[in-house]
Design a protein around this motif. Structure first.
Motif, mmCIF file in Angstrom:
data_model
loop_
_atom_site.group_PDB
_atom_site.id
_atom_site.type_symbol
_atom_site.label_atom_id
_atom_site.label_comp_id
_atom_site.label_asym_id
_atom_site.label_seq_id
_atom_site.Cartn_x
_atom_site.Cartn_y
_atom_site.Cartn_z
ATOM 1 N N ASN A 194 5.610 -83.361 -4.968
ATOM 2 C CA ASN A 194 6.217 -83.154 -3.656
ATOM 3 C C ASN A 194 6.910 -81.809 -3.518
ATOM 4 O O ASN A 194 7.170 -81.359 -2.408
ATOM 5 N N VAL A 195 7.219 -81.142 -4.635
ATOM 6 C CA VAL A 195 7.859 -79.826 -4.571
ATOM 7 C C VAL A 195 6.851 -78.766 -4.139
ATOM 8 O O VAL A 195 7.111 -77.970 -3.243
ATOM 9 N N THR A 196 5.690 -78.769 -4.765
ATOM 10 C CA THR A 196 4.669 -77.769 -4.442
ATOM 11 C C THR A 196 3.667 -78.275 -3.409
ATOM 12 O O THR A 196 2.792 -77.514 -2.984
ATOM 13 N N GLY B 146 10.534 -81.766 -16.345
ATOM 14 C CA GLY B 146 11.682 -82.352 -15.661
ATOM 15 C C GLY B 146 11.290 -83.450 -14.693
ATOM 16 O O GLY B 146 12.141 -84.110 -14.108
ATOM 17 N N THR B 147 9.979 -83.650 -14.503
ATOM 18 C CA THR B 147 9.487 -84.743 -13.668
ATOM 19 C C THR B 147 8.448 -85.534 -14.446
ATOM 20 O O THR B 147 7.892 -85.060 -15.433
ATOM 21 N N VAL C 16 -5.538 -83.382 1.595
ATOM 22 C CA VAL C 16 -5.848 -84.799 1.392
ATOM 23 C C VAL C 16 -4.593 -85.632 1.613
ATOM 24 O O VAL C 16 -3.472 -85.142 1.451
ATOM 25 N N LEU C 17 -4.780 -86.868 2.009
ATOM 26 C CA LEU C 17 -3.647 -87.770 2.215
ATOM 27 C C LEU C 17 -3.169 -88.386 0.916
ATOM 28 O O LEU C 17 -2.027 -88.793 0.792
ATOM 29 N N GLN C 18 -4.068 -88.461 -0.058
ATOM 30 C CA GLN C 18 -3.741 -89.040 -1.354
ATOM 31 C C GLN C 18 -4.468 -88.245 -2.433
ATOM 32 O O GLN C 18 -5.630 -87.879 -2.272
ATOM 33 N N THR D 191 2.247 -96.251 -10.878
ATOM 34 C CA THR D 191 1.884 -97.102 -9.743
ATOM 35 C C THR D 191 1.428 -96.296 -8.531
ATOM 36 O O THR D 191 0.334 -96.483 -8.041
ATOM 37 N N ASN D 192 2.267 -95.371 -8.056
ATOM 38 C CA ASN D 192 1.861 -94.596 -6.876
ATOM 39 C C ASN D 192 1.497 -93.155 -7.221
ATOM 40 O O ASN D 192 1.185 -92.371 -6.331
ATOM 41 N N TYR D 193 1.516 -92.807 -8.490
ATOM 42 C CA TYR D 193 1.059 -91.508 -8.989
ATOM 43 C C TYR D 193 1.773 -90.329 -8.328
ATOM 44 O O TYR D 193 1.153 -89.350 -7.963
#
Length: 107
Positions: A19-21, A31-32, A6-8, A37-39
């Motif tokens: 973004n890591v996995t 740690g994150t 999926v794009l989102q 706002t942009n989830y």
């Protein structure tokens, strides 16, 4: 988990882009923190937010319970039981401020 690219990440239920996995997650990894706002899962929350390590979410205000009031301290985006020297606790906004708001006094 739909096993699709999926794009989102979906909003129902709310998921965050890790973004890591390269996957959509319901809770960001330790740690994150999930941004409101942009989830995305980020290591540092945007200005005006602090990272809550219990929920792994970026929060705009400090949560309080019945026995402890926490004040949001913007310079290091943390929640404190007392504001540091040269700042004042604003009980209306629950933030640490350098100058008390109009119609209030530093004590």
């Amino acid at each position: 988990d739909t096993r699709r690219c999926v794009l989102q990440c979906p909003s129902d239920p709310r998921t965050f882009s890790d973004n890591v996995t390269q996957s959509c997650v319901t809770k960001c990894p330790d740690g994150t923190f999930g941004t409101p706002t942009n989830y995305d899962c980020v290591e540092t929350c945007p200005d005006g937010f602090y990272g809550d390590s219990d929920t792994n979410l970026c929060m705009s205000t400090c949560t309080t319970n019945t026995s402890v009031i926490l004040y949001f301290y913007a310079p290091n985006t943390s929640c404190l039981t007392a504001c540091p020297e040269y700042s004042y606790a604003d009980n209306t906004t629950l933030t640490c401020v350098k100058v008390c708001p109009p119609d209030s006094f530093a004590n």
